[in-house]
Design a protein around this motif. Structure first.
Motif, mmCIF file in Angstrom:
data_model
loop_
_atom_site.group_PDB
_atom_site.id
_atom_site.type_symbol
_atom_site.label_atom_id
_atom_site.label_comp_id
_atom_site.label_asym_id
_atom_site.label_seq_id
_atom_site.Cartn_x
_atom_site.Cartn_y
_atom_site.Cartn_z
ATOM 1 N N ALA A 33 0.877 -1.176 0.000
ATOM 2 C CA ALA A 33 0.000 0.000 0.000
ATOM 3 C C ALA A 33 0.911 1.222 0.000
ATOM 4 C CB ALA A 33 -0.893 0.015 1.224
ATOM 5 N N VAL A 154 -13.664 -2.567 -7.103
ATOM 6 C CA VAL A 154 -13.120 -3.816 -6.561
ATOM 7 C C VAL A 154 -13.915 -5.054 -6.976
ATOM 8 C CG1 VAL A 154 -12.095 -2.639 -4.581
ATOM 9 C CG2 VAL A 154 -14.376 -3.680 -4.362
ATOM 10 N N LEU A 161 -5.200 -1.469 -7.250
ATOM 11 C CA LEU A 161 -6.250 -0.477 -7.021
ATOM 12 C C LEU A 161 -5.590 0.899 -7.013
ATOM 13 C CD1 LEU A 161 -9.245 -0.021 -6.282
ATOM 14 C CD2 LEU A 161 -8.653 -0.510 -3.904
ATOM 15 N N LEU A 182 -12.076 1.495 2.069
ATOM 16 C CA LEU A 182 -11.016 1.252 1.083
ATOM 17 C C LEU A 182 -9.954 0.328 1.678
ATOM 18 C CD1 LEU A 182 -9.754 2.207 -1.714
ATOM 19 C CD2 LEU A 182 -8.547 3.903 -0.380
ATOM 20 N N PHE A 183 -9.534 0.615 2.915
ATOM 21 C CA PHE A 183 -8.493 -0.217 3.535
ATOM 22 C C PHE A 183 -9.031 -1.598 3.908
ATOM 23 C CE2 PHE A 183 -6.281 3.790 3.651
ATOM 24 C CZ PHE A 183 -4.978 3.407 3.399
ATOM 25 N N ARG A 186 -9.050 -3.555 0.731
ATOM 26 C CA ARG A 186 -7.683 -3.887 0.351
ATOM 27 C C ARG A 186 -7.196 -5.113 1.124
ATOM 28 N NH1 ARG A 186 -2.366 -3.619 0.564
ATOM 29 N NH2 ARG A 186 -1.752 -3.330 2.726
ATOM 30 N N THR A 191 -5.143 -6.730 -2.381
ATOM 31 C CA THR A 191 -4.771 -6.008 -3.590
ATOM 32 C C THR A 191 -3.674 -4.980 -3.292
ATOM 33 O OG1 THR A 191 -5.730 -4.776 -5.423
ATOM 34 C CG2 THR A 191 -6.575 -4.248 -3.293
ATOM 35 N N THR A 192 -2.884 -4.679 -4.304
ATOM 36 C CA THR A 192 -1.902 -3.608 -4.206
ATOM 37 C C THR A 192 -2.656 -2.284 -4.303
ATOM 38 O OG1 THR A 192 -0.429 -5.068 -5.444
ATOM 39 C CG2 THR A 192 0.279 -2.774 -5.200
ATOM 40 N N LEU A 193 -2.251 -1.296 -3.503
ATOM 41 C CA LEU A 193 -2.975 -0.018 -3.491
ATOM 42 C C LEU A 193 -2.024 1.147 -3.708
ATOM 43 C CD1 LEU A 193 -5.495 1.809 -2.781
ATOM 44 C CD2 LEU A 193 -4.733 1.675 -0.398
ATOM 45 N N CYS A 206 -0.824 4.075 4.819
ATOM 46 C CA CYS A 206 -0.118 3.193 3.891
ATOM 47 C C CYS A 206 1.266 2.904 4.473
ATOM 48 C CB CYS A 206 0.044 3.865 2.530
ATOM 49 S SG CYS A 206 -1.530 4.246 1.745
#
Ligand SMILES: Nc1ncnc2c1ncn2[C@@H]1O[C@H](COP(=O)(O)OP(=O)(O)OP(=O)(O)O)[C@@H](O)[C@H]1O
Ligand SMILES: [Mg+2]
Length: 231
Positions: A33, A154, A161, A182-183, A186, A191-193, A206
């Motif tokens: 992240a 998503v 993302l 969002l977090f 994730r 997923t990579t953010l 992050c």
């Protein structure tokens, strides 16, 4: 997930050539992240547009999720976005003539998924909007619209993302709620953010932070775990 080497982006404007990105070197691993901060005009959105294959670099190397973006034609880039990316912008970009459910189902329908509506319903339930499936964007609050946009980003379980000021149009409390979601998403999806934000407290959530200035990355640092816990 991301490898950029000496990435440049120039555009020709009325006053001549503008160097928007001036030699970006960046590696991001799967599942990371990364918060991106920097003054207005420093090139954050431009970098995101290149990573999404929505703009083409002027020079350099750019590989995202194994795809050599500069070598791909528009059709291949569209497939890459459909299969690998979720994108959330400051403006929600929902289709006004479609219900929340239809908006979220669109990327899955493009991918030819027979279960598009079932999965879209589940994604909306996950962002707390299971009771708003048949509402049109104009019948939803700003926070609700951004949660629909998050669900849409998503729903196809993207590997990457990209979020550009996703809470920029929301009041602080609603913004925090969207950011929590969002977090959560994730973590749920692994997923990579990449999160562009003006808010240092959000960037602090992050584990890694990039600062940009004048079209370049000026710092790249890991955030201490205790800072993340108290954020
Ligand atoms: N198509 C374009 N033509 C000319 N200049 C452009 C174009 N797109 C971006 N720019 C310029 O490139 C610079 C970087 O823009 P960008 O939108 O990437 O900044 P940003 O860091 O996202 O800023 P903000 O925090 O305000 O969103 C700005 O000076 C902008 O005016
Ligand atoms: Mg921007």
């Amino acid at each position: 997930m991301i490898e950029a080497r000496n990435l440049t982006f120039k555009v020709v404007a009325a006053g001549g050539e503008v160097n928007i990105l001036r030699g970006i070197d960046l590696e991001v691993g799967r599942g990371e992240a990364v918060g991106i901060v920097g003054p207005s005009g420093s090139g954050k959105t431009s970098l995101m547009m290149l990573l999404a294959g929505l703009e083409r670099p002027s020079g350099g190397v750019l590989t995202v999720a194994g795809a050599d973006l500069p070598a791909m034609d528009e059709d291949a880039l569209a497939r890459f976005r459909r299969d690998q990316l979720g994108i959330v912008f400051q403006a929600f970009h929902l289709i006004p003539t479609m219900t929340a459910l239809e908006n979220v189902a669109v990327p899955l329908e493009f991918a030819g998924r027979a279960d598009a509506f079932e999965r879209a319903g589940k994604a909306l339930a996950r962002v707390g909007l299971g009771h708003r499936l048949d509402h049109y964007p104009g019948q939803l609050s700003g926070g609700e619209q951004q949660r629909v946009a998050l669900a849409r980003a998503v729903v196809a379980e993207p590997s990457l993302l990209l979020a550009d000021e996703p809470t920029g149009n929301l009041d602080r409390a609603t913004g925090l709620m969207v950011m929590d979601l969002l977090f959560d998403l994730r973590v749920h999806l692994g997923t990579t953010l990449l999160l562009i934000t003006h808010d240092p407290a959000l960037a602090d959530r992050c584990e890694r932070q990039l600062s940009m200035a004048d079209g370049q990355i000026t710092s790249d640092s890991l955030v201490a775990p205790q800072t993340m816990l108290s954020a």
